[in-house]
Design a protein around this motif. Structure first.
Motif, PDB file in Angstrom:
ATOM      1  N   THR A   5      -2.331  57.224 -70.430  1.00 27.48           N
ATOM      2  CA  THR A   5      -1.153  58.068 -70.588  1.00 27.48           C
ATOM      3  C   THR A   5      -1.027  58.434 -72.057  1.00 27.48           C
ATOM      4  O   THR A   5      -1.008  57.560 -72.927  1.00 27.48           O
ATOM      5  CB  THR A   5       0.119  57.342 -70.120  1.00 27.48           C
ATOM      6  N   VAL A   6      -1.007  59.729 -72.327  1.00 29.77           N
ATOM      7  CA  VAL A   6      -0.874  60.225 -73.698  1.00 29.77           C
ATOM      8  C   VAL A   6       0.358  61.115 -73.774  1.00 29.77           C
ATOM      9  O   VAL A   6       0.794  61.671 -72.765  1.00 29.77           O
ATOM     10  CB  VAL A   6      -2.137  60.997 -74.153  1.00 29.77           C
ATOM     11  N   SER A   7       0.901  61.237 -74.966  1.00 30.35           N
ATOM     12  CA  SER A   7       2.073  62.086 -75.174  1.00 30.35           C
ATOM     13  C   SER A   7       1.700  63.231 -76.100  1.00 30.35           C
ATOM     14  O   SER A   7       1.195  63.008 -77.200  1.00 30.35           O
ATOM     15  CB  SER A   7       3.212  61.269 -75.782  1.00 30.35           C
ATOM     16  N   ILE A   8       1.939  64.446 -75.625  1.00 29.82           N
ATOM     17  CA  ILE A   8       1.699  65.643 -76.430  1.00 29.82           C
ATOM     18  C   ILE A   8       2.942  66.503 -76.349  1.00 29.82           C
ATOM     19  O   ILE A   8       3.412  66.826 -75.256  1.00 29.82           O
ATOM     20  CB  ILE A   8       0.453  66.412 -75.960  1.00 29.82           C
ATOM     21  N   ASN A   9       3.498  66.802 -77.514  1.00 35.24           N
ATOM     22  CA  ASN A   9       4.720  67.598 -77.617  1.00 35.24           C
ATOM     23  C   ASN A   9       5.858  66.965 -76.814  1.00 35.24           C
ATOM     24  O   ASN A   9       6.620  67.646 -76.148  1.00 35.24           O
ATOM     25  CB  ASN A   9       4.458  69.038 -77.194  1.00 35.24           C
ATOM     26  N   GLY A  10       5.930  65.645 -76.873  1.00 34.36           N
ATOM     27  CA  GLY A  10       7.017  64.936 -76.220  1.00 34.36           C
ATOM     28  C   GLY A  10       6.885  64.778 -74.718  1.00 34.36           C
ATOM     29  O   GLY A  10       7.796  64.279 -74.059  1.00 34.36           O
ATOM     30  N   ARG A  11       5.767  65.184 -74.160  1.00 35.18           N
ATOM     31  CA  ARG A  11       5.563  65.064 -72.714  1.00 35.18           C
ATOM     32  C   ARG A  11       4.386  64.139 -72.452  1.00 35.18           C
ATOM     33  O   ARG A  11       3.336  64.251 -73.075  1.00 35.18           O
ATOM     34  CB  ARG A  11       5.278  66.422 -72.086  1.00 35.18           C
ATOM     35  N   ASP A  12       4.566  63.239 -71.481  1.00 33.69           N
ATOM     36  CA  ASP A  12       3.497  62.324 -71.111  1.00 33.69           C
ATOM     37  C   ASP A  12       2.547  62.994 -70.126  1.00 33.69           C
ATOM     38  O   ASP A  12       2.970  63.750 -69.248  1.00 33.69           O
ATOM     39  CB  ASP A  12       4.068  61.052 -70.476  1.00 33.69           C
ATOM     40  N   VAL A  40       5.082  73.756 -83.639  1.00 38.58           N
ATOM     41  CA  VAL A  40       6.498  73.654 -83.261  1.00 38.58           C
ATOM     42  C   VAL A  40       7.361  73.532 -84.515  1.00 38.58           C
ATOM     43  O   VAL A  40       8.388  74.200 -84.639  1.00 38.58           O
ATOM     44  CB  VAL A  40       6.723  72.465 -82.307  1.00 38.58           C
ATOM     45  N   ASP A  41       6.932  72.688 -85.460  1.00 37.53           N
ATOM     46  CA  ASP A  41       7.692  72.523 -86.702  1.00 37.53           C
ATOM     47  C   ASP A  41       7.702  73.800 -87.533  1.00 37.53           C
ATOM     48  O   ASP A  41       8.603  74.010 -88.338  1.00 37.53           O
ATOM     49  CB  ASP A  41       7.127  71.369 -87.536  1.00 37.53           C
ATOM     50  N   GLY A  42       6.707  74.648 -87.321  1.00 38.85           N
ATOM     51  CA  GLY A  42       6.646  75.927 -88.022  1.00 38.85           C
ATOM     52  C   GLY A  42       7.523  76.992 -87.384  1.00 38.85           C
ATOM     53  O   GLY A  42       7.516  78.145 -87.796  1.00 38.85           O
ATOM     54  N   GLY A  43       8.268  76.603 -86.352  1.00 37.82           N
ATOM     55  CA  GLY A  43       9.205  77.541 -85.738  1.00 37.82           C
ATOM     56  C   GLY A  43       8.719  78.157 -84.443  1.00 37.82           C
ATOM     57  O   GLY A  43       9.404  78.995 -83.856  1.00 37.82           O
ATOM     58  N   MET A  44       7.529  77.774 -83.979  1.00 35.64           N
ATOM     59  CA  MET A  44       6.993  78.336 -82.748  1.00 35.64           C
ATOM     60  C   MET A  44       7.798  77.824 -81.562  1.00 35.64           C
ATOM     61  O   MET A  44       7.954  76.626 -81.369  1.00 35.64           O
ATOM     62  CB  MET A  44       5.522  77.927 -82.604  1.00 35.64           C
ATOM     63  N   LYS A  45       8.356  78.746 -80.777  1.00 40.45           N
ATOM     64  CA  LYS A  45       9.107  78.383 -79.580  1.00 40.45           C
ATOM     65  C   LYS A  45       8.473  79.113 -78.404  1.00 40.45           C
ATOM     66  O   LYS A  45       8.791  80.266 -78.125  1.00 40.45           O
ATOM     67  CB  LYS A  45      10.567  78.762 -79.737  1.00 40.45           C
ATOM     68  N   VAL A  46       7.551  78.416 -77.748  1.00 40.23           N
ATOM     69  CA  VAL A  46       6.828  78.997 -76.615  1.00 40.23           C
ATOM     70  C   VAL A  46       6.725  77.945 -75.510  1.00 40.23           C
ATOM     71  O   VAL A  46       6.869  76.749 -75.771  1.00 40.23           O
ATOM     72  CB  VAL A  46       5.410  79.467 -77.022  1.00 40.23           C
ATOM     73  N   PRO A  47       6.469  78.373 -74.284  1.00 40.42           N
ATOM     74  CA  PRO A  47       6.282  77.409 -73.190  1.00 40.42           C
ATOM     75  C   PRO A  47       5.106  76.471 -73.486  1.00 40.42           C
ATOM     76  O   PRO A  47       4.190  76.822 -74.235  1.00 40.42           O
ATOM     77  CB  PRO A  47       5.977  78.291 -71.974  1.00 40.42           C
ATOM     78  N   MET A  52      -0.151  74.757 -75.813  1.00 40.00           N
ATOM     79  CA  MET A  52      -1.433  74.059 -75.705  1.00 40.00           C
ATOM     80  C   MET A  52      -2.597  75.018 -75.913  1.00 40.00           C
ATOM     81  O   MET A  52      -3.591  74.684 -76.540  1.00 40.00           O
ATOM     82  CB  MET A  52      -1.568  73.358 -74.352  1.00 40.00           C
ATOM     83  N   MET A  53      -2.485  76.242 -75.378  1.00 36.52           N
ATOM     84  CA  MET A  53      -3.536  77.236 -75.577  1.00 36.52           C
ATOM     85  C   MET A  53      -3.670  77.580 -77.053  1.00 36.52           C
ATOM     86  O   MET A  53      -4.772  77.627 -77.588  1.00 36.52           O
ATOM     87  CB  MET A  53      -3.225  78.490 -74.749  1.00 36.52           C
ATOM     88  N   MET A  54      -2.557  77.754 -77.738  1.00 34.50           N
ATOM     89  CA  MET A  54      -2.590  78.110 -79.158  1.00 34.50           C
ATOM     90  C   MET A  54      -3.130  76.935 -79.985  1.00 34.50           C
ATOM     91  O   MET A  54      -3.897  77.134 -80.929  1.00 34.50           O
ATOM     92  CB  MET A  54      -1.203  78.530 -79.625  1.00 34.50           C
TER      93      MET A  54
END
Length: 109
Positions: A5-12, A40-47, A52-54
């Motif tokens: 189980t890994v966490s990426i962007n706050g999601r397991d 995300v910290d740079g202001g990116m607000k995307v699904p 993950m693609m970016m």
């Protein structure tokens, strides 16, 4: 097959992996999480899927650039071997620094 189980962007996320590869998967996930966090910290607000693609594209760009530079250093073997050795050493140093960053993510996360 082991699962991690890994966490990426706050999601397991549960990831299957080969026997003995659990720590490596955790290291790689920590690296991906760090890069996603930078967006995300740079202001990116995307699904999440787009994030993950970016993130994958950013990492792929870094890797492609490293390979291109390594190929160029190897191909430039002409008369200036000393300069090429220096360039290859510079590329190797960059790759080692990247590996160290990845290691530090796994030991702090």
């Amino acid at each position: 097959m082991p699962h991690v189980t890994v966490s990426i962007n706050g999601r397991d996320h549960v990831i299957g992996c080969g026997e003995g590869e659990e720590d490596r998967v955790r290291q790689l996930a920590a690296f991906v999480d760090k890069r996603a966090t930078e967006l995300v910290d740079g202001g990116m607000k995307v699904p999440d899927a787009r994030l993950m693609m970016m993130t994958a594209l950013m990492i792929a760009d870094e890797l492609a650039t490293a390979y291109e530079e390594l190929d160029a250093a190897r191909a430039g073997g002409g008369s200036d071997g000393e300069a090429n050795d220096g360039r290859a050493r510079e590329i190797a140093d960059r790759l080692e620094a990247l590996a160290e960053r990845m290691e530090s993510f796994s030991s702090t996360g």
